[in-house]
Design a protein around this motif. Structure first.
Motif, mmCIF file in Angstrom:
data_model
loop_
_atom_site.group_PDB
_atom_site.id
_atom_site.type_symbol
_atom_site.label_atom_id
_atom_site.label_comp_id
_atom_site.label_asym_id
_atom_site.label_seq_id
_atom_site.Cartn_x
_atom_site.Cartn_y
_atom_site.Cartn_z
ATOM 1 N N ALA A 71 0.853 -1.190 0.000
ATOM 2 C CA ALA A 71 0.000 0.000 0.000
ATOM 3 C C ALA A 71 0.882 1.231 0.000
ATOM 4 C CB ALA A 71 -0.929 0.003 1.211
ATOM 5 N N GLY A 72 0.315 2.349 -0.453
ATOM 6 C CA GLY A 72 1.003 3.623 -0.371
ATOM 7 C C GLY A 72 1.436 4.162 -1.709
ATOM 8 N N VAL A 73 2.013 5.394 -1.648
ATOM 9 C CA VAL A 73 2.511 6.082 -2.840
ATOM 10 C C VAL A 73 3.927 6.564 -2.540
ATOM 11 C CG1 VAL A 73 2.121 7.952 -4.475
ATOM 12 C CG2 VAL A 73 0.159 6.821 -3.410
ATOM 13 N N PRO A 74 4.955 5.889 -3.045
ATOM 14 C CA PRO A 74 4.881 4.614 -3.777
ATOM 15 C C PRO A 74 4.561 3.474 -2.825
ATOM 16 C CG PRO A 74 7.157 5.202 -3.385
ATOM 17 C CD PRO A 74 6.340 6.373 -2.885
ATOM 18 N N ALA A 75 4.074 2.372 -3.380
ATOM 19 C CA ALA A 75 3.644 1.252 -2.555
ATOM 20 C C ALA A 75 4.839 0.537 -1.917
ATOM 21 C CB ALA A 75 2.852 0.265 -3.405
ATOM 22 N N VAL A 76 4.640 0.152 -0.674
ATOM 23 C CA VAL A 76 5.633 -0.645 0.051
ATOM 24 C C VAL A 76 4.906 -1.813 0.712
ATOM 25 C CG1 VAL A 76 7.172 1.307 0.483
ATOM 26 C CG2 VAL A 76 5.372 0.755 2.128
ATOM 27 N N VAL A 77 5.657 -2.837 1.052
ATOM 28 C CA VAL A 77 5.076 -3.992 1.729
ATOM 29 C C VAL A 77 4.652 -3.587 3.133
ATOM 30 C CG1 VAL A 77 5.503 -6.312 2.618
ATOM 31 C CG2 VAL A 77 6.410 -5.645 0.371
ATOM 32 N N VAL A 78 3.382 -3.846 3.463
ATOM 33 C CA VAL A 78 2.868 -3.527 4.793
ATOM 34 C C VAL A 78 2.477 -4.771 5.568
ATOM 35 C CG1 VAL A 78 2.065 -1.236 4.098
ATOM 36 C CG2 VAL A 78 0.509 -3.195 3.941
ATOM 37 N N GLY A 79 2.511 -5.936 4.916
ATOM 38 C CA GLY A 79 2.167 -7.144 5.629
ATOM 39 C C GLY A 79 2.038 -8.336 4.702
ATOM 40 N N GLN A 80 1.529 -9.401 5.271
ATOM 41 C CA GLN A 80 1.325 -10.667 4.570
ATOM 42 C C GLN A 80 -0.167 -10.864 4.346
ATOM 43 O OE1 GLN A 80 3.940 -12.758 3.857
ATOM 44 N NE2 GLN A 80 2.852 -14.587 3.130
ATOM 45 N N SER A 81 -0.544 -11.294 3.156
ATOM 46 C CA SER A 81 -1.951 -11.579 2.890
ATOM 47 C C SER A 81 -2.398 -12.763 3.739
ATOM 48 C CB SER A 81 -2.168 -11.890 1.406
ATOM 49 O OG SER A 81 -1.788 -10.799 0.598
ATOM 50 N N LYS A 82 -3.459 -12.597 4.498
ATOM 51 C CA LYS A 82 -3.948 -13.675 5.347
ATOM 52 C C LYS A 82 -4.585 -14.784 4.539
ATOM 53 C CE LYS A 82 -6.555 -11.095 7.947
ATOM 54 N NZ LYS A 82 -7.484 -10.649 9.032
ATOM 55 N N GLU A 83 -5.181 -14.426 3.395
ATOM 56 C CA GLU A 83 -5.878 -15.411 2.574
ATOM 57 C C GLU A 83 -4.909 -16.044 1.580
ATOM 58 O OE1 GLU A 83 -8.240 -11.980 3.885
ATOM 59 O OE2 GLU A 83 -6.598 -12.132 2.435
ATOM 60 N N GLU A 84 -5.101 -17.322 1.321
ATOM 61 C CA GLU A 84 -4.321 -17.992 0.289
ATOM 62 C C GLU A 84 -4.631 -17.406 -1.075
ATOM 63 O OE1 GLU A 84 -1.614 -20.559 -1.498
ATOM 64 O OE2 GLU A 84 -1.926 -20.093 0.629
ATOM 65 N N ASN A 85 -5.900 -17.033 -1.284
ATOM 66 C CA ASN A 85 -6.329 -16.484 -2.568
ATOM 67 C C ASN A 85 -7.163 -15.230 -2.314
ATOM 68 O OD1 ASN A 85 -7.501 -15.964 -5.116
ATOM 69 N ND2 ASN A 85 -7.390 -18.129 -5.665
ATOM 70 N N PRO A 86 -6.519 -14.073 -2.177
ATOM 71 C CA PRO A 86 -7.265 -12.840 -1.885
ATOM 72 C C PRO A 86 -8.322 -12.504 -2.927
ATOM 73 C CG PRO A 86 -4.924 -12.520 -1.513
ATOM 74 C CD PRO A 86 -5.059 -13.853 -2.186
ATOM 75 N N ALA A 87 -8.091 -12.869 -4.181
ATOM 76 C CA ALA A 87 -9.064 -12.555 -5.233
ATOM 77 C C ALA A 87 -10.397 -13.232 -4.973
ATOM 78 C CB ALA A 87 -8.517 -12.987 -6.596
#
Length: 279
Positions: free
Chosen positions: A248-264
Motif C-alpha cells: 500500500a502507499g505512494v509509492p507502494a511498500v510492503v505492509v504485511g502478509q496476505s492472510k488469505e491464500e487467494n485474496p481474489a
C-alpha cells in the motif's frame, strides 16, 4: 502464454458450460414472468438463443452497435468469433461465475450478462483479442475504441488476460498492450496497468493468479505482482510485489502478509500490517 491461456484454456476448460446456460435460461424465464417490461430484452438475448455464444453476441451487439457498424453487421461478427473459438466462451463463462460468486451485490449469474459493464467490457476484449491474434488488428482496435466509449474500460486487444476475472464496477480500468493478467484475479474500478514512458517491448505489468487489486491502484512498468498478493486502494506500484504480500502507499511498500491464500476469491480488502494491526 499460449493462445489457449490467453483465453483461459486452463480452468476455463473445466466449467460446466451447459449447466450454466440452462441456469441462465431458467432465470430469464422467471424474470420475464415477473417483469414484463424486460421480456423483449430477455427474449432477444437469452430465450430466443441456442447457446451462450449466441447470447453473448446478441448482448454485446445491443450495447456496441452504432451507425458505422449497425447491429445487423456487428452481431454476426461477434457471434462468429465466439462460435469459432469456444475458449472465448468458456473464458467469458468463468468471468460470469466469478462475478456472481465474489460480488455480494450479485444474486444471479444473469445479472452480469445483462447489466454489469465489467463483464461486458471483458467479453468485448475477448473478441478483440481473438481478432488481434487472427491478424485483424483494425477491427480489434475498433472494438477497443467502442468498449472505451461505451463502458469506460480501455483494454488493449494485445493484452493477455486469463479467465475467472472479477472486474468490479470497472469504470476507468486501463490495461496496456503488453500487460498479462493470469486466471482468478479480482480488480476494482479506476485501476491502471500501464507503462512508465515511451519505451517499447514488454513494458506493462504481469499480474499472477489470485491477486486482489484495490480501487484506484496504479501499477506501472514491467513489474510482477506475485501470486496471491494484495494491492491496497489508491496505491502506486513501481516495483515487483512478492507472492502473498500486501502493499500500500505512494509509492507502494510492503505492509504485511496476505492472510488469505487467494485474496481474489475472498475479496477481503483490509490491509494486514506488519505491526499486527489492520487498516
Amino acid at each position: 502464454m499460449s493462445e489457449s491461456q490467453h483465453n483461459g484454456g486452463g480452468p476455463a476448460s473445466t466449467i460446466d458450460l451447459e449447466g450454466l446456460w440452462t441456469a441462465l435460461r431458467a432465470e430469464a424465464a422467471v424474470v420475464t414472468d415477473s417483469e414484463p417490461q424486460l421480456a423483449h430484452l430477455l427474449d432477444d438475448v437469452i430465450l430466443s438463443r441456442g447457446s451462450l455464444a449466441e447470447a453473448l453476441g446478441a448482448r454485446l451487439s445491443r450495447r456496441l452497435a452504432r451507425e458505422d457498424m449497425p447491429r445487423q453487421c456487428m452481431e454476426p461478427m461477434l457471434t462468429g468469433v465466439f462460435e469459432n473459438h469456444p475458449l472465448t466462451v468458456r473464458a467469458a463463462s468463468r468471468d460470469l461465475v466469478a462475478m456472481f460468486e465474489r460480488d455480494p451485490a450479485c444474486f444471479s449469474p444473469l445479472e452480469p450478462l445483462l447489466f454489469f459493464k465489467g463483464f461486458l467490457a471483458l467479453s468485448t476484449y475477448r473478441v478483440a483479442h481473438q481478432l488481434w491474434l487472427d491478424g485483424r488488428r483494425w477491427l480489434a482496435l475498433y472494438l477497443q475504441s467502442l468498449a472505451s466509449e461505451v463502458f469506460a474500460v480501455d483494454i488493449h486487444p494485445a493484452a493477455c488476460i486469463g479467465s475467472g476475472i472479477l472486474l468490479d464496477h470497472a469504470t476507468s480500468f486501463v490495461v496496456g498492450e503488453t500487460a498479462v493478467i493470469e486466471d482468478d484475479v479480482s480488480i476494482l474500478h479506476e485501476v491502471t496497468l500501464g507503462g512508465t514512458g515511451k519505451q517499447t517491448g514488454a513494458r506493462h505489468p504481469i499480474v499472477r493468479s489470485g491477486v486482489l487489486i484495490g480501487a484506484g491502484a496504479k501499477i506501472l512498468g514491467r513489474v510482477e505482482i506475485g501470486t496471491g498478493a494484495k494491492i491496497g486502494a489508491g496505491s502506486v506500484v513501481l516495483n515487483d510485489v512478492p507472492p502473498h504480500k500486501t502493499v500500500a502507499g505512494v509509492p507502494a511498500v510492503v505492509v504485511g502478509q496476505s492472510k488469505e491464500e487467494n485474496p481474489a476469491i475472498e475479496m477481503n480488502q483490509s490491509l494486514e500490517c506488519a505491526n499486527g494491526y489492520g487498516i
